[in-house]
Scaffold this motif. Sequence first.
Motif, PDB file in Angstrom:
ATOM      1  N   ASN A   1       0.821  -1.223   0.000  1.00 16.86           N
ATOM      2  CA  ASN A   1       0.000   0.000   0.000  1.00 16.86           C
ATOM      3  C   ASN A   1       0.851   1.267   0.000  1.00 16.86           C
ATOM      4  O   ASN A   1       0.330   2.363   0.210  1.00 16.86           O
ATOM      5  CB  ASN A   1      -0.931   0.006   1.219  1.00 16.86           C
ATOM      6  N   GLY A   2       2.154   1.115  -0.193  1.00 14.70           N
ATOM      7  CA  GLY A   2       3.020   2.289  -0.200  1.00 14.70           C
ATOM      8  C   GLY A   2       2.821   3.130  -1.449  1.00 14.70           C
ATOM      9  O   GLY A   2       2.328   2.658  -2.478  1.00 14.70           O
ATOM     10  N   HIS A   3       3.204   4.383  -1.370  1.00 11.61           N
ATOM     11  CA  HIS A   3       3.115   5.276  -2.524  1.00 11.61           C
ATOM     12  C   HIS A   3       4.165   6.383  -2.376  1.00 11.61           C
ATOM     13  O   HIS A   3       4.686   6.611  -1.278  1.00 11.61           O
ATOM     14  CB  HIS A   3       1.715   5.869  -2.660  1.00 11.61           C
ATOM     15  N   PRO A   4       4.500   7.065  -3.460  1.00 12.32           N
ATOM     16  CA  PRO A   4       5.531   8.105  -3.392  1.00 12.32           C
ATOM     17  C   PRO A   4       5.152   9.227  -2.432  1.00 12.32           C
ATOM     18  O   PRO A   4       3.972   9.538  -2.239  1.00 12.32           O
ATOM     19  CB  PRO A   4       5.605   8.630  -4.834  1.00 12.32           C
ATOM     20  N   SER A   5       6.160   9.812  -1.843  1.00 10.82           N
ATOM     21  CA  SER A   5       5.973  10.986  -0.993  1.00 10.82           C
ATOM     22  C   SER A   5       6.488  12.215  -1.741  1.00 10.82           C
ATOM     23  O   SER A   5       7.524  12.149  -2.424  1.00 10.82           O
ATOM     24  CB  SER A   5       6.734  10.829   0.324  1.00 10.82           C
ATOM     25  N   LEU A   6       5.784  13.304  -1.616  1.00  6.06           N
ATOM     26  CA  LEU A   6       6.224  14.535  -2.276  1.00  6.06           C
ATOM     27  C   LEU A   6       7.553  15.016  -1.712  1.00  6.06           C
ATOM     28  O   LEU A   6       8.284  15.759  -2.377  1.00  6.06           O
ATOM     29  CB  LEU A   6       5.156  15.623  -2.123  1.00  6.06           C
ATOM     30  N   ASP A   7       7.897  14.600  -0.491  1.00  7.38           N
ATOM     31  CA  ASP A   7       9.193  14.972   0.088  1.00  7.38           C
ATOM     32  C   ASP A   7      10.358  14.418  -0.723  1.00  7.38           C
ATOM     33  O   ASP A   7      11.456  14.976  -0.714  1.00  7.38           O
ATOM     34  CB  ASP A   7       9.299  14.454   1.536  1.00  7.38           C
ATOM     35  N   TRP A   8      10.124  13.304  -1.427  1.00  5.40           N
ATOM     36  CA  TRP A   8      11.210  12.696  -2.203  1.00  5.40           C
ATOM     37  C   TRP A   8      11.773  13.657  -3.245  1.00  5.40           C
ATOM     38  O   TRP A   8      12.944  13.574  -3.601  1.00  5.40           O
ATOM     39  CB  TRP A   8      10.720  11.429  -2.893  1.00  5.40           C
ATOM     40  N   LEU A   9      10.934  14.550  -3.741  1.00 10.16           N
ATOM     41  CA  LEU A   9      11.391  15.489  -4.770  1.00 10.16           C
ATOM     42  C   LEU A   9      12.480  16.417  -4.262  1.00 10.16           C
ATOM     43  O   LEU A   9      13.192  17.041  -5.061  1.00 10.16           O
ATOM     44  CB  LEU A   9      10.217  16.318  -5.299  1.00 10.16           C
ATOM     45  N   ASN A  10      12.620  16.531  -2.939  1.00  4.76           N
ATOM     46  CA  ASN A  10      13.643  17.418  -2.380  1.00  4.76           C
ATOM     47  C   ASN A  10      15.037  16.803  -2.431  1.00  4.76           C
ATOM     48  O   ASN A  10      16.023  17.528  -2.272  1.00  4.76           O
ATOM     49  CB  ASN A  10      13.302  17.773  -0.923  1.00  4.76           C
ATOM     50  N   TYR A  11      15.129  15.460  -2.659  1.00  3.31           N
ATOM     51  CA  TYR A  11      16.475  14.881  -2.626  1.00  3.31           C
ATOM     52  C   TYR A  11      16.791  13.885  -3.744  1.00  3.31           C
ATOM     53  O   TYR A  11      17.936  13.470  -3.862  1.00  3.31           O
ATOM     54  CB  TYR A  11      16.770  14.233  -1.266  1.00  3.31           C
ATOM     55  N   VAL A  12      15.815  13.483  -4.563  1.00  2.00           N
ATOM     56  CA  VAL A  12      16.190  12.631  -5.699  1.00  2.00           C
ATOM     57  C   VAL A  12      16.975  13.465  -6.706  1.00  2.00           C
ATOM     58  O   VAL A  12      16.744  14.664  -6.848  1.00  2.00           O
ATOM     59  CB  VAL A  12      14.949  12.003  -6.374  1.00  2.00           C
ATOM     60  N   VAL A  13      17.922  12.847  -7.390  1.00  2.00           N
ATOM     61  CA  VAL A  13      18.776  13.597  -8.320  1.00  2.00           C
ATOM     62  C   VAL A  13      18.615  13.137  -9.764  1.00  2.00           C
ATOM     63  O   VAL A  13      19.001  13.871 -10.678  1.00  2.00           O
ATOM     64  CB  VAL A  13      20.263  13.488  -7.919  1.00  2.00           C
TER      65      VAL A  13
END
Length: 762
Positions: A478-490
């Motif tokens: 049931n996991g899904h992406p977090s908008l916080d990820w956009l702050n550190y993915v390159v």
Amino acid sequence: MIMTSAVTPVLPADCTLPNWLETCLLSHRVEGERGTPPTDKSNSELVCRAFEFAYALHQGQMRASGEPYICHPIAVASLLRDLGGDSAMIAAGFLHDIVEDTDVTPEEIEAQFGGEVRRLVEGVTKLSKFNFQSKTERQAENFRRMFLAMAQDARVIVVKLADRLHNMRTLEHLKPEKQRRIAQETSEIFAPLANRLGIGRFKWELEDLSFKYLEPDAYRHMQDCVSEKRTDRESRLQLVAATLRERLEEAGVKVVEVSGRPKHLYGIYRKMERQQKAFHEIFDVAAVRVIVHNKDECYRTLAIVHDAFRPIPGRFKDYIGLPKPNRYQSLHTVVLGNHGRPIEVQIRTLEMHHVAEYGIAAHWKYKESGGSSNTQVTTDDEKFTWLRQLLEWQSDLKDAREFMEDIKGNLFAEDVYVFTPDGDVVSLARGATPVDFAYRIHTEVGNHCAGSRVNGRIVPLDTPLQNGDIVSIITQKNGHPSLDWLNYVVTAGARNRIRQWYKRSHRDENMARGRDMLEKELGKNGFESLLKSAPAQTAAERCNYSSVEDLLAGLGYGEVTLNLVVNRLREAVKLHQPLTGSEVAQSDPEGLLAEAVTSPSRSHSSTSSDSPILGIEGLLHHMAGCCHPLPGEPIIGAVSLGSRGIAIHRQGCPNVEPVPGDRLVPVSWNAGDSKNGHRPPTYPVQVRIEVIDRVGVLKDILSHLSDLQINVHKAQVKTFPGQTAEIELGLDVRDHAHLEQTFNQIRKMTDVLKLRRLSQGE
């Protein structure tokens, strides 16, 4: 169809035929006169016919240098031949400008030279016959088309690189501003592409030529520095090479070659900039290259080098065990030479050397017996995963500027090598995190990522990965992406997959918003019929969407602008205009696009009155603070009970509904007042923007508004952990059309999810 006769071309003295082409033409004609087919049809007949075809069509055309234009295709074909290109590649080198510069169609090229040559020529041809909104959009579409063609046949980009290399060699004949523009594009796109394909000899020359025009003073300085120290450097290299050759012979290692190699100017300059050192502080401006017969001898040679000279700790790289993404393989080590100065030694096999020099072209120039010279790169070729990723990402990027930025970032990215638990090597951009790794493995792994282990330890998802890390991903159903990820993915792939997931989860809402925007622009009559028509599907495809629904969702999300969609619809309707009768009506029902204007506001008739509001001349009035009406919007006056006179509201304002009819005054904007200078220059508007919460998003929005010369008199940000952020802005705009233009610019930003105008009390 255009036909050419086999006449001997007469060229001026400054544009002679290369020996290989003269031999080819002579052999072709002699055998033709005998009535027998050429001895090598693939390498003679096709190439000769392509040259004669190009020669005839380019007659009378001149380059900026003053030389006949045919000299350029001859030079491009020669570069391709030197790389070992087959007859189709060399023919495409002769024909690569035919479609763009003459009236010949791709169908005619296919009829004369076959589908293979046509695909190569079409892949290289620029989109000069389409209309684009900006140079950036044109450039983006050129590269989209080139990469798609490259996915089917990697020879496309090799032809394009040869074309660009010769253009760079003759760049001095163009105006300075054009020199810089072409050199910048070469530095940002084509040199990195040559590097990604492993064609070292193209990459080095493209970089040096770009350096020459982008940094002319630094280029001349580097030339002087290298020239001054050349004698000393060559003597040191010869001494080291002689010592190594002697030691290798004593150890029984059969050496193909031991030689010194000067590094190219731009490489030395970048090292000076990166390390903040002067030229005299850079020691490895040249390298000794040792070429042996097999991989085992590479490692034996390394041991001998380290025995003969003292190795410098931390300066050894094993690109044989871990090849670069472009398949470059070699052992690099830095040792203290005979004179006590550091010197780099490169050790490789002859096959590795061919790949380092020719990259993907090594397949053609040095193919094994029985191998095919028509080596193609497909999306399943694991050695070119970066190309597959480029093609995947470009399908998600509709904004031209974002597409170009991601292309440049991916081409330039330095790589870090990590391992899956099964021992497979995964290459990622430096600074990549477990989230980037998860999306590289598979989109669904990334979308359900809940945690990660690096070298057996659970680590935060924003942990930068290092060379040699063993990474495993913990997923939840049931996991899904977090908008916080956009702050550190390159990596662009991870970033765009996160955005795509969020857009899909809000698809219906985005479609409804896009539909409302387009309906407001074109009107309701016949709107539904238009969306179901052939021109609407054509417009969607020209905006890089597969369906009209995808186009509406992209419009609502802000990936594509309203102006662009309307313009593409107009072009599509014109394209379908040859239809007659009912078919024309079906293409443009109710004449929507014929009457559509680029802004939704309609001007009122001009008047000589001095008042900005017509109908209340000479009376005290003010703009209502609840709805902030703008010129171009329908308005109504309401007589205030106090001493403030008449309040001007937008029609439909909730505060007007309870006002008795005898207190309402019909009013309208004075369209002629702006010419007389009486209308206030700007009007206040309150807007609310829902954005993906990331560092710098407010700064980016304010930068866009600054470019539009929009004054921001208020800014407030509200953030919510793990959710989107809200930004409320107070803007000063001239009229309703100005506000719509501003909204369109903000909606274009990828991180903007919702945008609406506020009324008092919201």
